[in-house]
Motif scaffolding. Structure first.
Motif, PDB file in Angstrom:
ATOM      1  N   LYS A 184       0.832  -1.059   0.014  1.00 39.14           N
ATOM      2  CA  LYS A 184      -0.137   0.014   0.006  1.00 39.14           C
ATOM      3  C   LYS A 184       0.876   1.406   0.028  1.00 39.14           C
ATOM      4  CE  LYS A 184      -3.845  -2.058   0.057  1.00 39.14           C
ATOM      5  NZ  LYS A 184      -4.885  -2.007  -1.221  1.00 39.14           N
ATOM      6  N   TRP A 232       1.452 -16.713   8.207  1.00 44.78           N
ATOM      7  CA  TRP A 232       0.960 -17.481   7.479  1.00 44.78           C
ATOM      8  C   TRP A 232       1.546 -17.992   6.234  1.00 44.78           C
ATOM      9  CZ3 TRP A 232      -4.657 -14.524   7.558  1.00 44.78           C
ATOM     10  CH2 TRP A 232      -5.133 -14.519   8.709  1.00 44.78           C
ATOM     11  N   THR A 274      -2.996 -15.441   2.350  1.00 41.28           N
ATOM     12  CA  THR A 274      -1.730 -15.074   2.871  1.00 41.28           C
ATOM     13  C   THR A 274      -1.066 -14.102   2.306  1.00 41.28           C
ATOM     14  OG1 THR A 274      -0.505 -16.513   1.312  1.00 41.28           O
ATOM     15  CG2 THR A 274      -1.288 -17.683   3.284  1.00 41.28           C
ATOM     16  N   SER A 289      -3.051 -11.056   1.727  1.00 40.96           N
ATOM     17  CA  SER A 289      -3.921 -10.213   1.742  1.00 40.96           C
ATOM     18  C   SER A 289      -3.114  -9.121   2.848  1.00 40.96           C
ATOM     19  CB  SER A 289      -5.276 -10.486   2.747  1.00 40.96           C
ATOM     20  OG  SER A 289      -4.957 -11.042   3.695  1.00 40.96           O
ATOM     21  N   ASN A 290      -3.847  -7.820   2.981  1.00 40.66           N
ATOM     22  CA  ASN A 290      -3.482  -6.536   3.795  1.00 40.66           C
ATOM     23  C   ASN A 290      -3.291  -7.227   5.258  1.00 40.66           C
ATOM     24  OD1 ASN A 290      -3.019  -5.125   1.655  1.00 40.66           O
ATOM     25  ND2 ASN A 290      -4.946  -4.251   1.794  1.00 40.66           N
ATOM     26  N   VAL A 291      -3.976  -8.055   5.949  1.00 40.04           N
ATOM     27  CA  VAL A 291      -4.118  -8.447   7.020  1.00 40.04           C
ATOM     28  C   VAL A 291      -3.398  -9.675   7.611  1.00 40.04           C
ATOM     29  CG1 VAL A 291      -6.377  -7.198   7.672  1.00 40.04           C
ATOM     30  CG2 VAL A 291      -6.502  -9.834   6.874  1.00 40.04           C
ATOM     31  N   ALA A 292      -2.790 -10.236   6.369  1.00 35.63           N
ATOM     32  CA  ALA A 292      -2.129 -11.606   6.937  1.00 35.63           C
ATOM     33  C   ALA A 292      -0.755 -11.596   7.512  1.00 35.63           C
ATOM     34  CB  ALA A 292      -2.119 -12.576   5.454  1.00 35.63           C
ATOM     35  N   PRO A 293      -0.451 -12.128   8.646  1.00 31.44           N
ATOM     36  CA  PRO A 293       0.960 -11.980   9.035  1.00 31.44           C
ATOM     37  C   PRO A 293       1.946 -12.711   8.532  1.00 31.44           C
ATOM     38  CG  PRO A 293      -0.430 -13.285  10.586  1.00 31.44           C
ATOM     39  CD  PRO A 293      -1.467 -12.746   9.614  1.00 31.44           C
TER      40      PRO A 293
END
Length: 237
Positions: free
Chosen positions: A32, A99, A90, A92-96
């Motif tokens: 981003k 993962w 895995t 995505s923006n929220v994936a640590p």
């Protein structure tokens, strides 16, 4: 462009490894702060390529780039790295990062130790990675990660006041008599499979490899990218 994309899709395999130690670079396309951050250049070389080259210089033969983006996959192939198709979940923006690491390990049961390298740390040295690998090979530690040393006096905000976190007001430390604090840089993590499968990169049986403040620069904005190029051109790192 159409021909290039078709080519990448055709040779976009899931890597099956039997080597005990593997290096993994998580490089999703949806960054981003900086568009396609992993493909931005420092010193005329992409961040991804710099990381792959550093891994190779450290003696790591088994280097894989996990990505969801065809242009990143193509850059990885140019560097001679393996490609692992990263899922939407895995990447995505929220994936640590754990993962993405576990997704890779699930498809590669032969990997017993994972070296996670961050492409956005352009000044990581091959010698530092070698130190981390040598430390894990002693079997004394479950994990090794990169840190830098800081001498900042930190404060915590309360409702009305602020209070010191890492020092006593009555005994304010002098820099020359204080060893400072170790802060994670995120440049690399080396961890045993058993630890990662428990959901962690670290436990209480870790050691560290120290980097300088300049070496620990992480690219998270266009300003960081400009600074990195200045440092690269100045030969300060």
């Amino acid at each position: 462009m159409f021909i290039v994309l078709v080519f990448v899709i055709i040779i976009y395999p899931t890597v099956s490894k039997t080597d005990e130690i593997a290096a993994l670079i998580l490089a999703r396309g949806g960054s981003k702060g900086v568009y396609l951050k992993n493909l931005q250049t420092v010193g005329g070389v992409s961040l991804l390529a710099r990381t792959v080259h550093t891994a190779r210089a450290a003696g790591l033969v088994d280097v894989t780039v996990s990505t969801d983006h065809p242009l990143i996959a193509l850059e990885a192939l140019k560097c001679g790295a393996h490609i692992f198709h990263r899922s939407k979940v895995t990447s995505s923006n929220v994936a640590p990062s754990i993962w993405g690491s576990l997704e890779f390990l699930d498809k590669n049961p032969g990997v017993r130790t994972l070296i996670l390298l961050q492409a956005t740390s352009p000044f990581t040295r091959a010698s530092q990675i070698r130190l981390a690998v040598d430390a894990i090979k002693t079997n004394r530690f479950d994990c090794v990660f990169s840190v830098t040393r800081t001498f900042h006096l930190r404060w915590k905000e309360n409702k009305k006041f602020v209070s010191p976190i890492n020092f006593d007001l009555q005994f304010r430390p002098r820099r020359q008599s204080w060893r400072g604090e170790l802060v994670e840089t995120g440049a690399f993590y080396v961890a045993r499979r058993s630890l990662l499968e428990a959901g962690y990169f670290q436990n209480h049986n870790c050691t560290v490899v120290e980097m300088s403040r300049l070496e620990s620069l992480e690219i998270d904005s266009y300003w960081d990218l400009k600074l990195a190029n200045v440092l690269s051109n100045s030969n300060l790192v």
